[in-house]
Scaffold this motif. Sequence first.
Motif, PDB file in Angstrom:
ATOM      1  N   LEU A 194       0.856  -1.188   0.000  1.00  0.00           N
ATOM      2  CA  LEU A 194       0.000   0.000   0.000  1.00  0.00           C
ATOM      3  C   LEU A 194       0.888   1.232   0.000  1.00  0.00           C
ATOM      4  O   LEU A 194       1.657   1.454   0.935  1.00  0.00           O
ATOM      5  CB  LEU A 194      -0.917   0.011   1.224  1.00  0.00           C
ATOM      6  CG  LEU A 194      -1.817   1.237   1.362  1.00  0.00           C
ATOM      7  CD1 LEU A 194      -2.848   1.275   0.234  1.00  0.00           C
ATOM      8  CD2 LEU A 194      -2.516   1.258   2.716  1.00  0.00           C
ATOM      9  N   ARG A 195       0.785   2.034  -1.067  1.00  0.00           N
ATOM     10  CA  ARG A 195       1.625   3.224  -1.206  1.00  0.00           C
ATOM     11  C   ARG A 195       0.774   4.464  -0.940  1.00  0.00           C
ATOM     12  O   ARG A 195      -0.206   4.725  -1.637  1.00  0.00           O
ATOM     13  CB  ARG A 195       2.234   3.270  -2.601  1.00  0.00           C
ATOM     14  CG  ARG A 195       3.220   2.120  -2.848  1.00  0.00           C
ATOM     15  CD  ARG A 195       3.490   1.880  -4.311  1.00  0.00           C
ATOM     16  NE  ARG A 195       2.304   1.370  -4.995  1.00  0.00           N
ATOM     17  CZ  ARG A 195       2.331   0.682  -6.125  1.00  0.00           C
ATOM     18  NH1 ARG A 195       3.480   0.417  -6.700  1.00  0.00           N
ATOM     19  NH2 ARG A 195       1.223   0.252  -6.682  1.00  0.00           N
ATOM     20  N   VAL A 196       1.170   5.220   0.092  1.00  0.00           N
ATOM     21  CA  VAL A 196       0.407   6.388   0.545  1.00  0.00           C
ATOM     22  C   VAL A 196       1.272   7.634   0.400  1.00  0.00           C
ATOM     23  O   VAL A 196       2.442   7.633   0.784  1.00  0.00           O
ATOM     24  CB  VAL A 196      -0.044   6.232   2.013  1.00  0.00           C
ATOM     25  CG1 VAL A 196      -0.861   7.442   2.459  1.00  0.00           C
ATOM     26  CG2 VAL A 196      -0.846   4.944   2.195  1.00  0.00           C
ATOM     27  N   ILE A 248       0.128   4.748  12.548  1.00  0.00           N
ATOM     28  CA  ILE A 248       0.647   3.566  11.862  1.00  0.00           C
ATOM     29  C   ILE A 248       0.709   2.347  12.772  1.00  0.00           C
ATOM     30  O   ILE A 248       0.415   1.216  12.349  1.00  0.00           O
ATOM     31  CB  ILE A 248       2.029   3.868  11.247  1.00  0.00           C
ATOM     32  CG1 ILE A 248       1.876   4.867  10.082  1.00  0.00           C
ATOM     33  CG2 ILE A 248       2.700   2.585  10.755  1.00  0.00           C
ATOM     34  CD1 ILE A 248       0.927   4.424   8.991  1.00  0.00           C
ATOM     35  N   ARG A 258      -1.005  -1.090  11.727  1.00  0.00           N
ATOM     36  CA  ARG A 258      -0.200  -2.298  11.553  1.00  0.00           C
ATOM     37  C   ARG A 258      -0.685  -3.421  12.471  1.00  0.00           C
ATOM     38  O   ARG A 258      -0.607  -4.600  12.125  1.00  0.00           O
ATOM     39  CB  ARG A 258       1.274  -1.999  11.837  1.00  0.00           C
ATOM     40  CG  ARG A 258       1.925  -1.073  10.836  1.00  0.00           C
ATOM     41  CD  ARG A 258       2.425  -1.822   9.621  1.00  0.00           C
ATOM     42  NE  ARG A 258       3.428  -2.797   9.992  1.00  0.00           N
ATOM     43  CZ  ARG A 258       3.492  -4.035   9.518  1.00  0.00           C
ATOM     44  NH1 ARG A 258       2.592  -4.455   8.671  1.00  0.00           N
ATOM     45  NH2 ARG A 258       4.451  -4.851   9.891  1.00  0.00           N
ATOM     46  N   ILE A 288      -0.177  -6.017   5.572  1.00  0.00           N
ATOM     47  CA  ILE A 288      -0.099  -4.943   4.585  1.00  0.00           C
ATOM     48  C   ILE A 288       1.278  -4.286   4.684  1.00  0.00           C
ATOM     49  O   ILE A 288       1.710  -3.861   5.748  1.00  0.00           O
ATOM     50  CB  ILE A 288      -1.204  -3.893   4.804  1.00  0.00           C
ATOM     51  CG1 ILE A 288      -2.571  -4.484   4.462  1.00  0.00           C
ATOM     52  CG2 ILE A 288      -0.945  -2.638   3.952  1.00  0.00           C
ATOM     53  CD1 ILE A 288      -3.722  -3.517   4.607  1.00  0.00           C
ATOM     54  N   GLN A 289       1.960  -4.240   3.557  1.00  0.00           N
ATOM     55  CA  GLN A 289       3.286  -3.615   3.490  1.00  0.00           C
ATOM     56  C   GLN A 289       3.100  -2.147   3.123  1.00  0.00           C
ATOM     57  O   GLN A 289       2.540  -1.829   2.076  1.00  0.00           O
ATOM     58  CB  GLN A 289       4.143  -4.322   2.443  1.00  0.00           C
ATOM     59  CG  GLN A 289       5.534  -3.734   2.285  1.00  0.00           C
ATOM     60  CD  GLN A 289       6.288  -4.362   1.129  1.00  0.00           C
ATOM     61  OE1 GLN A 289       5.844  -5.365   0.570  1.00  0.00           O
ATOM     62  NE2 GLN A 289       7.403  -3.766   0.762  1.00  0.00           N
ATOM     63  N   LEU A 290       3.560  -1.252   3.977  1.00  0.00           N
ATOM     64  CA  LEU A 290       3.332   0.180   3.792  1.00  0.00           C
ATOM     65  C   LEU A 290       4.536   0.868   3.163  1.00  0.00           C
ATOM     66  O   LEU A 290       5.681   0.597   3.509  1.00  0.00           O
ATOM     67  CB  LEU A 290       3.031   0.853   5.128  1.00  0.00           C
ATOM     68  CG  LEU A 290       1.627   0.672   5.697  1.00  0.00           C
ATOM     69  CD1 LEU A 290       1.580   1.182   7.130  1.00  0.00           C
ATOM     70  CD2 LEU A 290       0.594   1.403   4.846  1.00  0.00           C
ATOM     71  N   GLU A 291       4.239   1.773   2.229  1.00  0.00           N
ATOM     72  CA  GLU A 291       5.259   2.657   1.668  1.00  0.00           C
ATOM     73  C   GLU A 291       4.720   4.075   1.788  1.00  0.00           C
ATOM     74  O   GLU A 291       3.752   4.443   1.136  1.00  0.00           O
ATOM     75  CB  GLU A 291       5.526   2.313   0.205  1.00  0.00           C
ATOM     76  CG  GLU A 291       6.608   3.160  -0.438  1.00  0.00           C
ATOM     77  CD  GLU A 291       6.837   2.793  -1.890  1.00  0.00           C
ATOM     78  OE1 GLU A 291       6.607   3.664  -2.762  1.00  0.00           O
ATOM     79  OE2 GLU A 291       7.223   1.639  -2.156  1.00  0.00           O
ATOM     80  N   LEU A 292       5.337   4.882   2.650  1.00  0.00           N
ATOM     81  CA  LEU A 292       4.875   6.239   2.933  1.00  0.00           C
ATOM     82  C   LEU A 292       5.797   7.246   2.253  1.00  0.00           C
ATOM     83  O   LEU A 292       7.014   7.204   2.421  1.00  0.00           O
ATOM     84  CB  LEU A 292       4.849   6.487   4.443  1.00  0.00           C
ATOM     85  CG  LEU A 292       4.051   5.489   5.289  1.00  0.00           C
ATOM     86  CD1 LEU A 292       4.155   5.845   6.768  1.00  0.00           C
ATOM     87  CD2 LEU A 292       2.589   5.450   4.849  1.00  0.00           C
ATOM     88  N   ARG A 332      -6.876  -3.706   0.398  1.00  0.00           N
ATOM     89  CA  ARG A 332      -5.900  -3.012   1.233  1.00  0.00           C
ATOM     90  C   ARG A 332      -6.171  -1.506   1.243  1.00  0.00           C
ATOM     91  O   ARG A 332      -5.958  -0.832   2.256  1.00  0.00           O
ATOM     92  CB  ARG A 332      -4.477  -3.312   0.765  1.00  0.00           C
ATOM     93  CG  ARG A 332      -4.126  -2.780  -0.613  1.00  0.00           C
ATOM     94  CD  ARG A 332      -2.768  -3.266  -1.096  1.00  0.00           C
ATOM     95  NE  ARG A 332      -2.406  -2.668  -2.356  1.00  0.00           N
ATOM     96  CZ  ARG A 332      -2.865  -3.073  -3.542  1.00  0.00           C
ATOM     97  NH1 ARG A 332      -3.724  -4.075  -3.592  1.00  0.00           N
ATOM     98  NH2 ARG A 332      -2.488  -2.485  -4.661  1.00  0.00           N
ATOM     99  N   PHE A 350      -7.525   0.761   4.522  1.00  0.00           N
ATOM    100  CA  PHE A 350      -6.797   1.949   4.970  1.00  0.00           C
ATOM    101  C   PHE A 350      -7.721   3.170   5.029  1.00  0.00           C
ATOM    102  O   PHE A 350      -7.692   3.938   6.000  1.00  0.00           O
ATOM    103  CB  PHE A 350      -5.617   2.233   4.043  1.00  0.00           C
ATOM    104  CG  PHE A 350      -4.843   3.463   4.414  1.00  0.00           C
ATOM    105  CD1 PHE A 350      -3.958   3.455   5.485  1.00  0.00           C
ATOM    106  CD2 PHE A 350      -5.001   4.653   3.703  1.00  0.00           C
ATOM    107  CE1 PHE A 350      -3.244   4.594   5.845  1.00  0.00           C
ATOM    108  CE2 PHE A 350      -4.292   5.792   4.058  1.00  0.00           C
ATOM    109  CZ  PHE A 350      -3.417   5.764   5.128  1.00  0.00           C
TER     110      PHE A 350
END
Length: 299
Positions: free
Chosen positions: A95-97, A112, A116, A122-126, A281, A285
């Motif tokens: 998930l790219r935010v 976060i 989490r 879910i793999q997060l990319e901020l 996902r 979110f």
Amino acid sequence: MNITFEELLAFNTVVNTGSITAAAEQLQQTTSGVSRALGRLEKKLNTTLLRRTTRRLELTEEGQLFLIHAQQIIASVEEAEEAMVLQRQEVAGLLRVNAATPFMQHIIVPLITRFRHSYPRIQLELNTDDHIIDLIEKRTDVAIRIGSLKDSSLHARYLGASQTKILASPHYLKKYGIPTNSQQLQTHTLIGFNSSSYLNNWPILDSKGQILQVTPTISASNGEMIRQLALQGEGIVALSNFMTKSDQQSGQLVPILEQEMIYREKPINAVYYQNRKLAFRISCFLDFLSKEITDRQLL
């Protein structure tokens, strides 16, 4: 024609990363393997999808059209994979935010840990950007936008609105005095933005009855830098409540000219592309963020 998923994925990844070498690294394949997959795809379609120059790869008109369909197919496969995971009561995937630096720092990052805990797979990319971005170009699933929306191709989830206040530190006000109107305000050190002039429209009327557009004495490219300067007593600012609420509660920043202020709220939306059923996902979110903001009155 027998186009394979591997060929579609290679094409899409090359477009996203901007080069065959970068795509190969991301796909954990050889450069020659990705290049051959592209070649097979173009041969099957009997058209050129990418122009290869010495400096970069560019989509042809046919490539732009085919990319839309390729991304839909890839998204459908990803959605199917997510559905299988969901059957096992787990939501997973990258998930790219993207958000402006202050919103990311003051709203998203503190939540976060809770997110989490609820969705550990879910793999997060901020990422942060203080300008409006292209979601596809930046490979972003969800972007937070503050202010009115102009891009009609995007879907939006309204998260709330945040009021802008004129603020200064007690140290600054003790040293330089408290302005009582917009004319006096303009004789002070004003800290504003250097990126967009509309961000320097403060919620107070000038002598002509118009919204005051200030010329900053000190300017910065994002709100968090402006906040830090205000906390250090460098001048007066106009910032949203979502990033200064705790400062006001602790007394580190003090609202001024409240009787003169015009009540103005900026809408805050989460935006995303939805040309298919929304990925689990992403919906998880959005639901989480909306509930947390409402329950905790973060804005």
